[in-house]
Design a protein around this motif. Structure first.
Motif, PDB file in Angstrom:
ATOM      1  N   SER A 480       0.839  -1.209   0.000  1.00 24.54           N
ATOM      2  CA  SER A 480       0.000   0.000   0.000  1.00 24.54           C
ATOM      3  C   SER A 480       0.872   1.257   0.000  1.00 24.54           C
ATOM      4  O   SER A 480       0.462   2.301  -0.482  1.00 24.54           O
ATOM      5  N   THR A 481       2.091   1.150   0.507  1.00 25.59           N
ATOM      6  CA  THR A 481       2.992   2.310   0.517  1.00 25.59           C
ATOM      7  C   THR A 481       3.663   2.520  -0.829  1.00 25.59           C
ATOM      8  O   THR A 481       4.174   3.593  -1.111  1.00 25.59           O
ATOM      9  N   LEU A 482       3.692   1.459  -1.640  1.00 22.47           N
ATOM     10  CA  LEU A 482       4.446   1.547  -2.891  1.00 22.47           C
ATOM     11  C   LEU A 482       3.547   1.847  -4.089  1.00 22.47           C
ATOM     12  O   LEU A 482       4.015   1.924  -5.223  1.00 22.47           O
ATOM     13  N   GLY A 483       2.256   2.004  -3.818  1.00 23.27           N
ATOM     14  CA  GLY A 483       1.356   2.372  -4.916  1.00 23.27           C
ATOM     15  C   GLY A 483       0.906   1.195  -5.756  1.00 23.27           C
ATOM     16  O   GLY A 483       0.802   1.293  -6.975  1.00 23.27           O
ATOM     17  N   PHE A 484       0.602   0.067  -5.111  1.00 27.34           N
ATOM     18  CA  PHE A 484       0.026  -1.063  -5.814  1.00 27.34           C
ATOM     19  C   PHE A 484      -1.260  -0.610  -6.510  1.00 27.34           C
ATOM     20  O   PHE A 484      -2.005   0.190  -5.938  1.00 27.34           O
ATOM     21  N   PRO A 485      -1.610  -1.071  -7.698  1.00 29.45           N
ATOM     22  CA  PRO A 485      -0.886  -2.085  -8.460  1.00 29.45           C
ATOM     23  C   PRO A 485      -0.026  -1.526  -9.586  1.00 29.45           C
ATOM     24  O   PRO A 485       0.732  -2.262 -10.197  1.00 29.45           O
ATOM     25  N   LEU A 518       0.312 -11.802  -0.290  1.00 26.78           N
ATOM     26  CA  LEU A 518       0.147 -12.877  -1.271  1.00 26.78           C
ATOM     27  C   LEU A 518      -1.226 -12.797  -1.935  1.00 26.78           C
ATOM     28  O   LEU A 518      -1.367 -12.971  -3.137  1.00 26.78           O
ATOM     29  N   TYR A 519      -2.221 -12.517  -1.107  1.00 29.57           N
ATOM     30  CA  TYR A 519      -3.582 -12.460  -1.637  1.00 29.57           C
ATOM     31  C   TYR A 519      -3.713 -11.368  -2.689  1.00 29.57           C
ATOM     32  O   TYR A 519      -4.224 -11.584  -3.778  1.00 29.57           O
ATOM     33  N   ARG A 520      -3.197 -10.218  -2.344  1.00 29.63           N
ATOM     34  CA  ARG A 520      -3.444  -9.060  -3.201  1.00 29.63           C
ATOM     35  C   ARG A 520      -2.472  -8.975  -4.371  1.00 29.63           C
ATOM     36  O   ARG A 520      -2.854  -8.643  -5.484  1.00 29.63           O
ATOM     37  N   THR A 521      -1.203  -9.234  -4.132  1.00 25.56           N
ATOM     38  CA  THR A 521      -0.208  -8.995  -5.192  1.00 25.56           C
ATOM     39  C   THR A 521       0.228 -10.281  -5.879  1.00 25.56           C
ATOM     40  O   THR A 521       0.954 -10.236  -6.856  1.00 25.56           O
TER      41      THR A 521
END
Length: 734
Positions: A480-485, A518-521
């Motif tokens: 969330s800090t790195l600007g996914f996705p 793992l779930y999100r990315t």
RNA sequence: GGCCGCUUAGCUCAGUUGGUUAGAGCGUCCGGUUUACAUCCGGAAGGUCAGAGGUUCGAGUCCUCUAGCGGCCACCA
């Protein structure tokens, strides 16, 4: 050069220079290898203590080392709004002024908490700077930032769409003081001396009685059965008969259930489905009525009967026992020691209560989180924590993520009309219900509600007033800090390299980050988990913000001894996963070491000045060759130790070399031929400064600056700044 | 109840895959200040690496057991 190293006179200036020059801010460069550490965001409910200085010492060491190795290095700082903790701390502040959060109302309370955390955040960030943390302030994040929040909401949306979150009536641990549900992890159990009361429940037909044993007599008011083990010969023939509940006179059945241990107490258990987790299960299994006799405020409800209603639990207990005794139902009292749950943050005794909450279905997420560690895609250091990690994940239960708090991310959930809210939510939030239509209660997930309910046509939606468990948002921190996705940082730096944090939050945070990451990315959030120990005071107590009186302020220590001394004191003689005792003597010793380095440099500096900085290469003597051999061995040692996360060892090797081999032996030997030895002295120094830099960034840079001003491009003083100088090669001396 | 860890010099602790006389810091004792540093230098004392057994040419390091301490987890009323 001054006779003594004066950290207070150089640290601030050096840090400012580093930051101005942009050394902390990496450029995304496809030709370079990325290296990223996401800083564990300290809770913005106060300021940092010495315990935090340990994470700075370790992470900054890794970061500076990797930067010197030429990687594109990002250390991303941040702060956590720390939902329940901040709310508790802030409510305490309010209480001092005789106020509660209800005096302020939700909006003002939230704003006040926000201001409070921002102030703390700034203080903490300045403390991190004082410690020398070379993190990228241009990318600093707060867990409630808009872009972070959006990702957290999206994750919830996806989980909801895939059926991995659900809302259900379940028995949860409830903190009556915080007035919120808690997750299993947020309950801490303490051994307490209590009593075991033996109470007789007579049969309705007047033929005898059954004695049950309980630690919580007040809950008997909500009993809806008595259970025995089906195999128990003493009771087998009685199963199915009716009992009369003392004081209440309710008829309740005697049932048989495997859950009962015939060996314990009398082998007969009173069943209170609304107030005990086991009884809840039994109650459901046998379709028993649920009678809530303890309210969410920790007081008895009207259902407990006129005599007991509104009494706090403890008083009700005494009164129930008194009444039972008077009426002859109390058969025996034994002292009994058992574990009682308390709210992790405010220490109030928790009450198991049934309420409507949101849960994450954790089993499928946990399974994958176990796999990645088993397959070595994530390595946990020290290794032994992997077992702990597996055990927890393999026995994981669903995660209650809704909190009845005001401070935090409000759930992105909308209900059609008031029907979607639980009675509890309506009582706790009367203002949002007022004047609203009942609707059909349909649930919508998203930042905004639909314009019209497709089921009933209603256009008025009510947002769920609850907030997320703070760990639900911090569990997404690495992406969330790195600007996914699609963010550039995400695409370049993710998966991150190392997650460095304390072993105390392996379950709270690390396991959740792995599950949600793992779930999100679909990727691991980090490749290595490095767990440090707790920093303890001289009494062996761990540093904790909840006990500020025992905590040492790092800024005070930095002022007195210098950041380098503090950092080295925390690293020297410590190892992964083991606790560190803060000892002022050790900080002093490291301050002396910094001064030793300064003075050895001063000796070389003065020698150079004597030559007007015109240093010529000469023939090497035997002792020259020896010190260069030893230097070479030290480079290998330090490098190997850092690569293998043995930071204490790395520092010890360097200390040994520099102080004892270089200063005590070599420097003394060459005193009568110092001009001739200068090239070797300078080489040893420039390499040593580079080896030292990750451990003691300020003194090493301060000395480097003094030399590079005269020797730019020579003897290893190639770059303008040490912080961006290349890590020494092992073969250097050969 | 289960799991994990610790027990190494007076104190606080290191000791990676087993390898020569076991290490550091602090403390103690003796001696040393014109010449980088007294936030220093030289020297010394101090440990049967908790105990017992085992594997090995060789164990602080691996295995088994015992004791003490600490931590984590667990719905026994």
């Amino acid at each position: 050069m001054e006779k003594r190293y004066r950290p207070d006179q150089v640290e601030g200036k050096i840090y400012q220079k580093w930051e101005e020059k942009g050394f902390f801010t990496p450029k995304i460069d496809k030709k370079k290898e990325p290296f990223c550490i996401i800083m564990p965001p300290p809770n913005a409910n106060g300021s940092l203590h010495i315990g935090h200085a340990l994470f700075v010492a370790v992470e900054d060491l890794i970061i500076r080392y990797q930067r010197m190795r030429g990687r594109a290095v990002l250390w991303l700082p941040g702060a956590d709004h720390a939902g329940i903790l901040t709310q508790v701390v802030f409510e305490r502040e309010l209480a001092k002024k005789g106020k509660t959060r209800f005096d302020l109302g939700r909006e003002k309370f939230f704003q006040a908490c926000f201001d409070f955390t921002q102030k703390n955040k700034e203080k903490m960030f300045s403390q991190l700077r004082a410690l020398g943390a070379s993190c990228d302030w241009t990318r600093a994040k707060f867990t409630l930032d808009k872009e972070v929040t959006k990702i957290v909401y999206d994750t919830f949306y996806h989980l909801y769409q895939e059926g991995l979150v659900y809302r259900d009536w379940r028995m949860v641990s409830w903190c009556p003081r915080c007035a919120t549900a808690l997750s299993d992890l947020e309950v801490v159990y303490k051994e307490e001396k209590g009593k075991l009361w033996y109470i007789a429940y007579p049969f309705v037909d007047g033929k005898g009685e059954i004695v049950v044993a309980t630690t919580r007599p007040e809950t008997m008011l909500g009993d809806t059965a008595v259970a025995v083990n089906p195999q128990d010969k003493r009771y087998r023939r009685l199963v199915g008969k009716k009992l009369r509940l003392p004081l209440v006179n309710r008829e309740i059945p005697l049932i048989a259930d495997e859950m009962v241990d015939p060996q314990f107490g009398t082998g007969a258990v009173k069943i209170t489905p609304a107030h005990d987790p086991d009884d809840f299960v039994v109650g459901k299994r046998h379709h028993l009525p649920f009678i809530q006799v303890i309210g969410f405020d920790g007081k008895m409800t009207a259902a407990a009967g006129e005599e007991f209603a509104d009494l706090p639990v403890k008083e009700a207990r005494e009164k129930v026992v008194g009444a039972l005794k008077k009426q002859g139902f109390l058969k025996k009292v034994k002292s009994y020691s058992h574990r009682v749950g308390h709210c992790e943050r405010c220490k109030t005794t928790v009450e198991p209560l049934v309420s409507l909450q949101w849960f994450v279905k954790t089993k499928p997420l946990a399974k994958k989180a176990v796999e990645v560690v088993k397959k070595g895609k994530i390595k946990i250091i020290p290794r032994r924590f992997e077992k702990t990690y597996f055990r927890w994940l393999e026995n994981i239960r669903d995660w209650c993520i809704s909190r009845q708090l005001w401070w935090g991310h409000q759930l992105p959930i909308w209900y059609c009309g008031t029907k979607g809210l639980s009675e509890l939510q309506k009582i706790m939030n009367p203002e949002i219900v007022k004047g609203q239509p009942e609707g059909c209660g349909k649930v919508f997930v998203g930042e905004k509600p639909p314009s019209r309910c497709p089921v009933c046509g209603n256009t008025r939606f009510i947002r769920d007033p609850d907030t997320f468990d703070t760990w639900f948002s911090s569990g997404q921190w690495p992406f969330s800090t790195l600007g996914f996705p699609k963010g550039k940082d995400y695409l370049y730096f993710y998966p991150t390299a190392v997650m460095e944090t304390g072993y105390d939050i392996l379950f709270f945070w690390v396991a959740r980050m792995i599950m949600l990451g793992l779930y999100r990315t679909k990727k691991v959030p980090f490749r290595v988990v490095y767990l440090h120990g707790m920093v303890r005071d001289v009494f062996g107590q761990p540093m904790s913000k909840s006990r500020p009186e025992t905590c040492v302020d790092p800024q005070e220590t930095v002022k007195k001894y210098g950041a380098d001394a503090l950092r080295m004191a925390l690293l020297y003689g410590s190892s992964a996963g083991n606790d560190v005792v803060v000892d002022e003597k050790k900080i002093e010793a490291m301050r002396n070491f910094a001064n030793k380095i300064w003075n050895a440099s001063r000796f070389i500096y003065l020698s150079c000045e004597a030559e007007r900085w015109q240093i010529k290469e000469g023939k090497k003597s035997q002792e020259d060759k020896e010190i260069l051999e030893e230097l070479s061995a030290t480079i290998a040692q330090v490098t190997g130790d850092i690569e293998n996360y043995r930071f204490g060892q790395a520092l010890e090797s360097f200390y040994q070399f520099f102080w004892h081999e270089f200063c005590d032996v070599y420097l003394e030997k060459i005193k009568n031929r110092r001009q001739e030895a200068l090239p070797v002295l300078l080489k040893v120094l420039s390499v040593s400064l580079r080896l030292l830099h990750p451990f003691a960034p300020f003194v090493s840079e301060a000395i480097y600056q003094l030399f590079v001003a005269h020797l730019k491009g020579k003897f290893g003083f190639e770059k303008d700044y040490l912080i961006v100088s290349p890590w020494p090669k092992e073969k250097f001396a050969k």
